[in-house]
Motif scaffolding. Structure first.
Motif, PDB file in Angstrom:
ATOM      1  N   ALA A  33       0.811  -1.215   0.000  1.00 61.13           N
ATOM      2  CA  ALA A  33       0.000   0.000   0.000  1.00 61.13           C
ATOM      3  C   ALA A  33       0.846   1.267   0.000  1.00 61.13           C
ATOM      4  O   ALA A  33       0.372   2.327  -0.405  1.00 61.13           O
ATOM      5  CB  ALA A  33      -0.933  -0.008   1.214  1.00 61.13           C
ATOM      6  N   ALA A  34       2.083   1.186   0.459  1.00 61.86           N
ATOM      7  CA  ALA A  34       2.931   2.377   0.565  1.00 61.86           C
ATOM      8  C   ALA A  34       4.386   1.947   0.583  1.00 61.86           C
ATOM      9  O   ALA A  34       4.702   0.764   0.724  1.00 61.86           O
ATOM     10  CB  ALA A  34       2.590   3.161   1.834  1.00 61.86           C
ATOM     11  N   ALA A  35       5.259   2.913   0.447  1.00 65.18           N
ATOM     12  CA  ALA A  35       6.691   2.645   0.516  1.00 65.18           C
ATOM     13  C   ALA A  35       7.073   2.145   1.908  1.00 65.18           C
ATOM     14  O   ALA A  35       6.404   2.437   2.907  1.00 65.18           O
ATOM     15  CB  ALA A  35       7.482   3.901   0.179  1.00 65.18           C
ATOM     16  N   THR A  36       8.143   1.370   1.972  1.00 59.66           N
ATOM     17  CA  THR A  36       8.698   0.900   3.232  1.00 59.66           C
ATOM     18  C   THR A  36       9.864   1.800   3.622  1.00 59.66           C
ATOM     19  O   THR A  36      10.756   2.054   2.816  1.00 59.66           O
ATOM     20  CB  THR A  36       9.194  -0.547   3.109  1.00 59.66           C
ATOM     21  OG1 THR A  36       8.076  -1.396   2.809  1.00 59.66           O
ATOM     22  CG2 THR A  36       9.856  -1.023   4.388  1.00 59.66           C
ATOM     23  N   LEU A  37       9.850   2.302   4.858  1.00 59.41           N
ATOM     24  CA  LEU A  37      10.930   3.157   5.350  1.00 59.41           C
ATOM     25  C   LEU A  37      11.806   2.373   6.306  1.00 59.41           C
ATOM     26  O   LEU A  37      11.328   1.875   7.332  1.00 59.41           O
ATOM     27  CB  LEU A  37      10.374   4.389   6.076  1.00 59.41           C
ATOM     28  CG  LEU A  37      10.157   5.648   5.243  1.00 59.41           C
ATOM     29  CD1 LEU A  37       9.056   5.415   4.214  1.00 59.41           C
ATOM     30  CD2 LEU A  37       9.822   6.839   6.127  1.00 59.41           C
ATOM     31  N   ALA A  38      13.090   2.247   5.968  1.00 60.55           N
ATOM     32  CA  ALA A  38      14.064   1.685   6.905  1.00 60.55           C
ATOM     33  C   ALA A  38      14.500   2.804   7.836  1.00 60.55           C
ATOM     34  O   ALA A  38      15.063   3.807   7.386  1.00 60.55           O
ATOM     35  CB  ALA A  38      15.257   1.125   6.141  1.00 60.55           C
ATOM     36  N   LEU A  39      14.250   2.634   9.139  1.00 58.57           N
ATOM     37  CA  LEU A  39      14.469   3.698  10.115  1.00 58.57           C
ATOM     38  C   LEU A  39      15.530   3.295  11.130  1.00 58.57           C
ATOM     39  O   LEU A  39      15.688   2.116  11.433  1.00 58.57           O
ATOM     40  CB  LEU A  39      13.156   4.002  10.848  1.00 58.57           C
ATOM     41  CG  LEU A  39      12.000   4.491   9.964  1.00 58.57           C
ATOM     42  CD1 LEU A  39      10.699   4.496  10.750  1.00 58.57           C
ATOM     43  CD2 LEU A  39      12.303   5.876   9.425  1.00 58.57           C
ATOM     44  N   PRO A  40      16.249   4.263  11.670  1.00 53.37           N
ATOM     45  CA  PRO A  40      17.254   3.929  12.688  1.00 53.37           C
ATOM     46  C   PRO A  40      16.599   3.545  14.004  1.00 53.37           C
ATOM     47  O   PRO A  40      15.519   4.035  14.347  1.00 53.37           O
ATOM     48  CB  PRO A  40      18.057   5.222  12.824  1.00 53.37           C
ATOM     49  CG  PRO A  40      17.119   6.304  12.397  1.00 53.37           C
ATOM     50  CD  PRO A  40      16.246   5.705  11.335  1.00 53.37           C
ATOM     51  N   GLY A  41      17.248   2.636  14.728  1.00 53.68           N
ATOM     52  CA  GLY A  41      16.792   2.273  16.060  1.00 53.68           C
ATOM     53  C   GLY A  41      17.598   3.008  17.116  1.00 53.68           C
ATOM     54  O   GLY A  41      18.595   3.683  16.829  1.00 53.68           O
ATOM     55  N   GLN A  42      17.189   2.874  18.370  1.00 53.18           N
ATOM     56  CA  GLN A  42      17.870   3.585  19.448  1.00 53.18           C
ATOM     57  C   GLN A  42      19.249   3.021  19.734  1.00 53.18           C
ATOM     58  O   GLN A  42      20.144   3.747  20.167  1.00 53.18           O
ATOM     59  CB  GLN A  42      17.012   3.541  20.719  1.00 53.18           C
ATOM     60  CG  GLN A  42      15.700   4.308  20.582  1.00 53.18           C
ATOM     61  CD  GLN A  42      14.898   4.312  21.872  1.00 53.18           C
ATOM     62  OE1 GLN A  42      15.177   3.543  22.802  1.00 53.18           O
ATOM     63  NE2 GLN A  42      13.899   5.178  21.943  1.00 53.18           N
ATOM     64  N   GLY A  43      19.447   1.725  19.495  1.00 55.23           N
ATOM     65  CA  GLY A  43      20.722   1.103  19.843  1.00 55.23           C
ATOM     66  C   GLY A  43      21.724   1.039  18.712  1.00 55.23           C
ATOM     67  O   GLY A  43      22.808   0.468  18.883  1.00 55.23           O
ATOM     68  N   GLY A  44      21.394   1.566  17.546  1.00 56.73           N
ATOM     69  CA  GLY A  44      22.314   1.531  16.430  1.00 56.73           C
ATOM     70  C   GLY A  44      22.430   0.178  15.759  1.00 56.73           C
ATOM     71  O   GLY A  44      23.357  -0.050  14.969  1.00 56.73           O
TER      72      GLY A  44
END
Length: 254
Positions: free
Chosen positions: A81-92
């Motif tokens: 349905a939409a693009a997938t965003l790879a996002l940073p996490g808190q722990g790197g």
């Protein structure tokens, strides 16, 4: 990777229903991976499934998996349905996104999701593996966008493996962004562009007569593979031009 991230799997199985159509006995999603049966654009015997992102992600440390199986005689089309965003996490930590596809004899599967966007400071390991029977058909498109508008990319590693009747058709690895091998942004790879896409088409009739190697306009090239299959690779300044190029190639090929 540590164990703090989210683990989620989505599973879909398609079977011929005996009436010329396709049934979905398994349609199961978890966490951010929600699956919905949707209306096919052109009607016909195929079942269409849309992957709906119920949450943001994948975040660093997450491990998401999509498993899709088309049994003998089934026709399954999967989009998102939409693009997938790879996002940073808190722990790197790095995130993982695995796609596992299996297509049986006389079946067809189309995997046509929206783009994957590598957000700044993210780290994603994408793995797509396809197992095809000798008489299976496949249309698979993957598109990666390095950063949002005006943004530096995150780290993105991608491996695409396609096997037919136990033999490899394609085994390709790509790596972009901070920490990737040197030269990824140079003239031999992206040449400063920020969008890349791959289209794989497998059709048994290509064993008799298939497309020949050729440039496709300004942004892409078609390469026959060692079997009844072709690979179209596109590199362009933005996602829109990659999509238009791959769409034009798909109209000609499938």
């Amino acid at each position: 990777m540590g164990g703090a991230g989210l683990r989620a799997t989505a599973r879909v199985e398609a079977r011929a229903d005996g009436r010329g159509g396709t049934a979905l006995p398994v349609l199961d999603g978890e966490g951010p991976l929600a699956l919905r049966r949707t209306r096919t654009r052109s009607g016909g015997p195929a079942a269409r499934v849309t992957l709906v992102g119920a949450m943001s992600g994948p975040l660093g440390g997450d491990h998401l998996t999509v498993e899709a199986t088309a049994h003998e005689g089934a026709r399954l089309h999967i989009d998102s349905a939409a693009a997938t965003l790879a996002l940073p996490g808190q722990g790197g930590e790095a995130a993982r996104y695995d796609v596992r596809i299996s297509v049986a004899e006389g079946a067809e599967l189309r995997w046509l999701p929206e783009q994957l966007i590598s957000v700044r400071d993210s780290d994603l390991r994408l793995s797509t593996r396809v197992e095809l029977a000798a008489g299976a058909r496949l249309v698979l498109r993957e598109e990666q966008v390095l950063g949002r508008a005006g943004e530096a990319p995150g780290r993105l590693s991608s491996r695409l493996t396609v096997c037919r009747a136990g033999s490899p058709l394609l085994d390709q690895e790509l790596a972009f962004g901070p920490g990737a091998p040197g030269g990824w942004d140079g003239p031999a790879v992206l040449a400063g562009h920020r969008a890349v896409g791959q289209l794989v088409v497998v059709r048994p009739e290509y064993e008799r007569s298939g497309p020949v190697a050729a440039p496709l306009g300004k942004w892409a090239v078609l390469t026959p593979l060692a079997g009844p299959a072709v690979l179209v690779t596109a590199v362009a300044p933005d996602a829109l031009r990659v999509r238009r190029t791959l769409d034009a190639a798909l109209r000609d090929l499938a």
